[in-house]
Write an enzyme that holds these catalytic residues in place. Structure first.
Site, PDB file in Angstrom:
ATOM      1  N   LYS A  53       0.839  -1.210   0.000  1.00  0.00           N
ATOM      2  CA  LYS A  53       0.000   0.000   0.000  1.00  0.00           C
ATOM      3  C   LYS A  53       0.871   1.256   0.000  1.00  0.00           C
ATOM      4  O   LYS A  53       0.604   2.207  -0.726  1.00  0.00           O
ATOM      5  CB  LYS A  53      -0.955  -0.026   1.206  1.00  0.00           C
ATOM      6  CG  LYS A  53      -2.046  -1.073   1.020  1.00  0.00           C
ATOM      7  CD  LYS A  53      -2.842  -1.386   2.276  1.00  0.00           C
ATOM      8  CE  LYS A  53      -3.785  -2.569   1.990  1.00  0.00           C
ATOM      9  NZ  LYS A  53      -4.481  -3.067   3.158  1.00  0.00           N
ATOM     10  N   GLN A  97      -4.725  -1.626   9.329  1.00  0.00           N
ATOM     11  CA  GLN A  97      -4.595  -2.970   8.750  1.00  0.00           C
ATOM     12  C   GLN A  97      -5.207  -4.008   9.694  1.00  0.00           C
ATOM     13  O   GLN A  97      -4.868  -4.061  10.878  1.00  0.00           O
ATOM     14  CB  GLN A  97      -3.108  -3.285   8.493  1.00  0.00           C
ATOM     15  CG  GLN A  97      -2.884  -4.588   7.768  1.00  0.00           C
ATOM     16  CD  GLN A  97      -3.463  -4.592   6.354  1.00  0.00           C
ATOM     17  OE1 GLN A  97      -3.278  -3.648   5.593  1.00  0.00           O
ATOM     18  NE2 GLN A  97      -4.182  -5.651   6.012  1.00  0.00           N
ATOM     19  N   ASP A 120     -11.009   2.782   3.355  1.00  0.00           N
ATOM     20  CA  ASP A 120     -11.272   1.334   3.260  1.00  0.00           C
ATOM     21  C   ASP A 120     -12.771   1.071   3.096  1.00  0.00           C
ATOM     22  O   ASP A 120     -13.176  -0.017   2.683  1.00  0.00           O
ATOM     23  CB  ASP A 120     -10.786   0.626   4.542  1.00  0.00           C
ATOM     24  CG  ASP A 120      -9.577  -0.266   4.296  1.00  0.00           C
ATOM     25  OD1 ASP A 120      -9.287  -0.559   3.112  1.00  0.00           O
ATOM     26  OD2 ASP A 120      -8.942  -0.673   5.277  1.00  0.00           O
TER      27      ASP A 120
END
Ligand code: NAP
Length: 284
Positions: A53, A97, A120
């Site tokens: 990422k 995460q 997200d």
């Protein structure tokens, strides 16, 4: 019939060029899109994901901050970091995460992220926005699947889509996106009886289960479009999806491979969401 491949690597390259252009345009106005990635603990898979990422941010010209925390970080300390990042003007997207260590309530942490920075798309406000057709960030993996259908100019109008899997991050948002595009949607899960009878009716099948060979050629209507979200390992340790690729490719009209299908699209859509956040937009 041998299906046409929907190449997630090629589509990702194209979309990342568009993102890079959008980043350059914003930079010309004095705004550098910024993504904060928070990793708690040292889960090896998570370490790879966060590295990828951060690299995608670098490749597209975005600013990124990778915060690594010890697995013992308290929930309160993590919430305090998110509070600070919510207020930080150089950060437009915040990603925590998953999975988090067991002593931290992941949902509580996700809810602490400002919905305007929820790139997200896991915040309940983003989920509610998708549910009601309001602006909000779409979860990256199903968003990537929608882009793949768009890339082959596939009209979902009136089509029957079958989604196998009902997780909050893939199956359910996928079904809502397909519904929003006017497909008739069936959602299947571990309790579904006679999966084959349902998939055989489908014009589009999205497999998001996490088990090899959930979808085999005898379960697919000739000409159907098949998107394989699953990420599994075969006996040889090789990455594979949920779909029996070799069999299904002889029946479907289009199919995504694993690797090189949905996987690369997920990070690409994260970049897209971060760009949109920096543009002050709540999703596409
Ligand atoms: P998950 O939370 O474990 O959900 C799996 C879903 O599959 C559940 O809804 C489960 O039903 C259903 N299921 C299990 N066995 C089934 C069966 N035999 N028939 C029909 N449905 C069945 O997994 P997830 O997070 O959605 O991820 C799914 C897969 O996608 C995994 O392989 C994951 O690694 C992969 N993934 C890939 C990406 C990417 O970027 N390519 C991103 C995210 C996930 P119940 O609800 O009844 O338990």
């Amino acid at each position: 019939m041998t299906a046409q491949l929907i190449d997630g690597n090629a589509l990702s390259r194209q979309l990342r060029m568009e993102v890079s252009q959008g980043v350059a345009n914003l930079k010309a106005q004095g705004i550098t899109p910024g993504l904060a990635v928070i990793l708690v603990g040292d889960n090896p898979a998570s370490q790879v994901y966060v590295r990828n990422k951060v690299k995608a941010c670098e490749d597209t010209g975005m600013h990124s901050v990778l915060e690594r925390h010890d697995a013992g970080l308290s929930q309160d300390a993590l919430l305090a970091r998110i509070e600070a990042l919510n207020e930080e003007p150089s950060i437009h997207g915040i990603l925590v995460q998953l999975p988090l260590p067991a002593h931290i309530n992941a949902q509580r942490v996700i809810e602490a992220i400002s919905p305007a920075k929820d790139v997200d798309g896991f915040h309940i406000a983003s989920a509610g926005a998708l549910m009601t057709g309001m602006p909000g960030f779409w979860p990256c993996t199903p968003f990537g699947c929608m882009k793949m259908l768009e890339s082959i100019n596939y009209s979902l109008q009136g089509k029957h889509a079958v989604v196998i899997g009902r997780s909050n991050i893939v199956g359910k948002p996928m079904a809502l996106m397909l519904l929003q595009a006017n497909a008739t949607v069936t959602i299947c899960h571990s309790g579904t009886q006679n999966l084959k009878a349902l998939t055989l009716q489908a014009d589009v099948i999205v497999a998001a289960v996490g088990k090899r060979n959930v979808l085999t050629a005898d379960m697919v209507k000739p000409g159907a479009v098949v998107l394989d979200v699953g990420m599994n390992r075969n006996e040889a340790g090789k990455l594979c999806g949920d779909v029996d690729f070799e069999g299904v490719r002889e029946v479907a009209s289009h199919i995504t491979p694993v690797p090189g299908g949905v996987g690369p699209m997920t990070i690409t859509m994260l970049m897209m969401n971060t760009l949109l956040a920096a543009q002050g937009r709540l999703g596409a």
